[in-house]
Design an enzyme around this catalytic site. Structure first.
Site, mmCIF file in Angstrom:
data_model
loop_
_atom_site.group_PDB
_atom_site.id
_atom_site.type_symbol
_atom_site.label_atom_id
_atom_site.label_comp_id
_atom_site.label_asym_id
_atom_site.label_seq_id
_atom_site.Cartn_x
_atom_site.Cartn_y
_atom_site.Cartn_z
ATOM 1 C CB ILE A 169 -0.966 0.018 1.208
ATOM 2 C CG1 ILE A 169 -0.197 -0.065 2.524
ATOM 3 C CG2 ILE A 169 -1.967 -1.123 1.096
ATOM 4 C CD1 ILE A 169 -1.074 0.033 3.761
ATOM 5 N N GLY A 170 2.150 1.119 0.087
ATOM 6 C CA GLY A 170 3.003 2.294 0.056
ATOM 7 C C GLY A 170 4.463 1.919 -0.017
ATOM 8 C CD GLU A 171 8.701 0.833 -3.291
ATOM 9 O OE1 GLU A 171 7.727 0.668 -4.049
ATOM 10 O OE2 GLU A 171 9.830 0.369 -3.499
ATOM 11 N N GLY A 172 8.490 3.836 0.623
ATOM 12 C CA GLY A 172 9.375 4.950 0.891
ATOM 13 C C GLY A 172 10.730 4.679 0.282
ATOM 14 C CB ALA A 173 13.927 6.491 0.547
ATOM 15 C CG PHE A 174 16.034 3.920 2.954
ATOM 16 C CD1 PHE A 174 16.871 3.770 1.865
ATOM 17 C CD2 PHE A 174 16.019 5.134 3.617
ATOM 18 C CE1 PHE A 174 17.684 4.806 1.454
ATOM 19 C CE2 PHE A 174 16.831 6.170 3.213
ATOM 20 C CZ PHE A 174 17.666 6.009 2.122
ATOM 21 C CB SER A 175 10.351 1.241 4.541
ATOM 22 O OG SER A 175 9.450 2.311 4.308
ATOM 23 C CE LYS A 201 8.271 2.317 9.537
ATOM 24 N NZ LYS A 201 8.476 3.716 9.976
ATOM 25 C CG ASP A 313 7.412 16.071 10.787
ATOM 26 O OD1 ASP A 313 7.312 17.231 10.346
ATOM 27 O OD2 ASP A 313 7.576 15.078 10.065
#
EC number: 2.7.11.1
Length: 610
Positions: A169-175, A201, A313
């Protein structure tokens, strides 16, 4: 330097336009602790309740089998980074407290519990009861969720124990972030009983080792005491576990696993998505809906502050929600600045339940959080645009930083655009340092004096004069509702302003939302107005060797994502559209961009923290 071009019509060039948006509902966006998302089917991850301070579901924060965390947090006691200041450290005492947090008995709160708020009328209570009944009836839709078939085979599944990955359902730079369900053969009855689905995650160790190696090369010759990537992950996990225990306004931490190749952070799955997306969809929130969201955020912050933890944040992307049934207004209330052809109907608002499809709201993303106790902290972080002046000026700051963030979120919800904006990052930071914002006309003309006063108290430049969390929770504006009959006003008059829909269960998928709205040029620009500036700021700090502490890993990732695959500045400028404070809609502007064939829009930067 990344730039966002802006055109302004008859108004100050201070603010990005996010008003007058075309309102196509979007399909089941799901997000866990900040990430880009793909469409997934609507599911129920936890019991849905009416939101009240006292009668709120206490989501379990820790599963019964705590052996995954035991060895890791014991190890964490000796691996806390030695370079951090005393305020950076999670002490032995606190880590032991984390590992011993008991699971919360979900039976303490009954399914049909109603609000006891004296501000809520009998009519509201009746409607609230109907909504809760609808939600309970709908819960059976997930009974066969354990029979779901994964959409493909995932490499990450091989080392994961007790969960079945269903889809990414999602993707980050390292995950990567997956929607998952507890495995049928799971021995953890508490988990399988209370969580139909979760968000996981997955962080690949090799990727983190690579980025840390790059930093060591940059810092060669310096006295660098940067903590390892493992320490940083464990710190984030420990803080998330600490703050989510016993607080229903914080995304629940469920489980953590470490294997040879991966870190798995299992947490609560919220099916509504980000509050950011709802601001884009609705253009702005009514004062009642703004109160509903901001009060739940305030309760989350109050809980964190009581534990000596500052979030650092706070922004709309880090607020997630559970959806509720939408009730259409017969005569939608419009502001004079609205275009009736494009302004989406927010629907009826019910105190203690919500409106606009937004129910329970929870705070997410603790990658930049820090345990400060009574001491000050001096690690600049956060997102430019929502960052307090004392942080921008690199001064000592404490928990009042979060109050500034709450003020920026409240301002944005009430009018649809942030209080601070400029196409140049250095100008933006200077505006924040000076506290230069205005209640821009005509968007603020019809917003109450009470709302403006609350915003002003939160955006007070001098921290000592700024609201603390208790003062804000006691603010008169926060504790009233416009939808309730005023003294001497007939309740029938209020009841006649809306009509309730009773859809079939299968139609209880709410808005059939269109996820493309979140990738429209205006939405991308709004995110980039904050996230790109924050990434550039952290890059400068990294060169000076000032970064470190709990948020270091998260900062590396967000920087990488914000640049969208290391595109050049020239290419980014070509892809950006021009912000304008006129009455054109998001989709109209998007259409113009496509007609001009300037290339695809920049992907929304991932906000997930690794």
């Amino acid at each position: 330097m990344l730039k966002i071009k802006a055109l302004f019509s008859k108004k100050k060039p201070d603010q990005a336009d996010l008003s007058q948006e075309s309102k196509k509902p979007f399909k089941g966006k799901t997000r866990s602790s900040g990430t880009n998302n793909k469409d997934v089917s609507q599911i129920t991850s936890s019991p849905k309740k009416s939101f009240q301070d006292k009668n709120i579901v206490q989501y379990p924060s820790v599963v019964a089998d705590d052996h995954h965390m035991k060895s890791l947090t014991d190890e964490l006691v000796t691996t806390i980074d030695s370079d951090s200041s005393p305020s950076d450290n999670i002490t032995t005492e606190n880590v032991e407290t984390v590992t011993s947090v008991p699971a919360i008995d979900v039976h303490e709160s009954s399914e049909g519990q109603l609000s006891s708020d004296p501000l809520i009328s009998d009519e509201s209570l009746s409607e609230q009861s109907e909504i809760i009944s609808d939600i309970q009836d709908d819960s059976t839709d997930d009974d066969n969720m354990e029979d779901e078939i994964p959409e493909k085979s995932f490499l990450e599944q091989k080392e994961l124990i007790g969960y079945k990955l269903i889809n990414k359902i999602g993707e980050g730079a390292f995950s990567k972030v997956f929607r998952a369900i507890p495995a049928k053969n799971s021995s953890n009855e508490f988990l399988t009983k209370n969580y139909k689905a979760v968000a996981i995650k997955v962080i690949k160790k090799a990727d983190l080792s690579s980025i840390n190696g790059d930093h060591r090369k940059k810092d060669k010759g310096k006295d660098s005491t940067k903590t390892s990537s493992r320490d940083q992950v464990l710190k984030e996990v420990a803080l998330h576990k600490t703050v989510s225990a016993g607080c229903s306004q914080i995304v629940a931490f469920i489980d953590f696993q470490e294997t040879d190749s991966y870190y798995y952070i299992i947490q609560e799955l919220l099916t509504g998505g980000e509050i950011f997306g709802e601001i884009v969809r609705l253009t702005y929130f009514s004062e009642d809906l703004s109160r509903h969201v901001i009060k739940q955020l305030a309760l989350a912050v109050k809980h964190m502050h009581s534990l000596g933890v500052v979030h650092r944040d706070i922004k709309p992307e880090n607020l997630l929600f559970e959806p509720i049934e939408f009730t259409r207004s017969i005569k939608p209330k419009l502001r004079k600045s609205d275009d009736p052809q494009t302004k989406a109907d927010e629907g009826i608002f019910t105190p203690g339940v919500g409106g606009g499809g937004i129910g329970i709201v929870k705070l997410a993303d603790f990658g930049l959080s820090k345990q400060i106790f009574s001491k000050n902290t001096k690690t600049p972080c956060g997102t430019v645009g929502y960052t307090a002046p004392e942080v921008v000026k690199d001064e000592h700051y404490s928990m009042k930083v979060d109050m500034w963030g709450i003020g920026c979120v409240l301002y944005t919800m009430l009018c649809g655009f942030p209080p601070f904006y400029d196409e140049k990052i250095d100008t933006l930071t200077e505006k924040i340092s000076r506290g230069e914002y205005t209640f821009l006309k005509p968007w603020w003309d019809e917003i109450s004096a009470g709302a403006k006063n609350a915003v002003a108290k939160l955006l007070e430049l001098e921290p000592s004069k700024r609201y603390d969390i208790d003062q804000f929770l006691d603010d008169p504006w926060l504790n009233t509702f416009d939808c309730l009959p005023k003294e001497g006003e007939s309740s029938q008059k209020k009841a006649g302003t809306s009509e309730r829909r009773h859809p079939h269960k299968k139609q209880f998928q709410l808005f059939q939302r269109d996820s493309s709205l979140l990738f429209s040029p205006a939405a991308v620009a709004m995110r980039d107005a904050f996230d790109i500036g924050n990434a550039v700021k952290r890059t400068e700090e990294d060169r000076m060797g000032t970064r470190g502490g709990l948020g270091s890993l998260a900062e590396d990732e967000e920087l990488e994502d914000s640049y969208s695959g290391a595109q050049g500045d020239e290419q980014l400028e070509q892809n950006m559209f021009q912000l304008t404070l006129d009455t054109s809609t998001i989709l109209q502007r998007r259409k113009k961009v496509q007609e001009n064939d300037v290339g695809p829009t920049i992907p929304i930067s991932a906000t997930i923290r690794e």
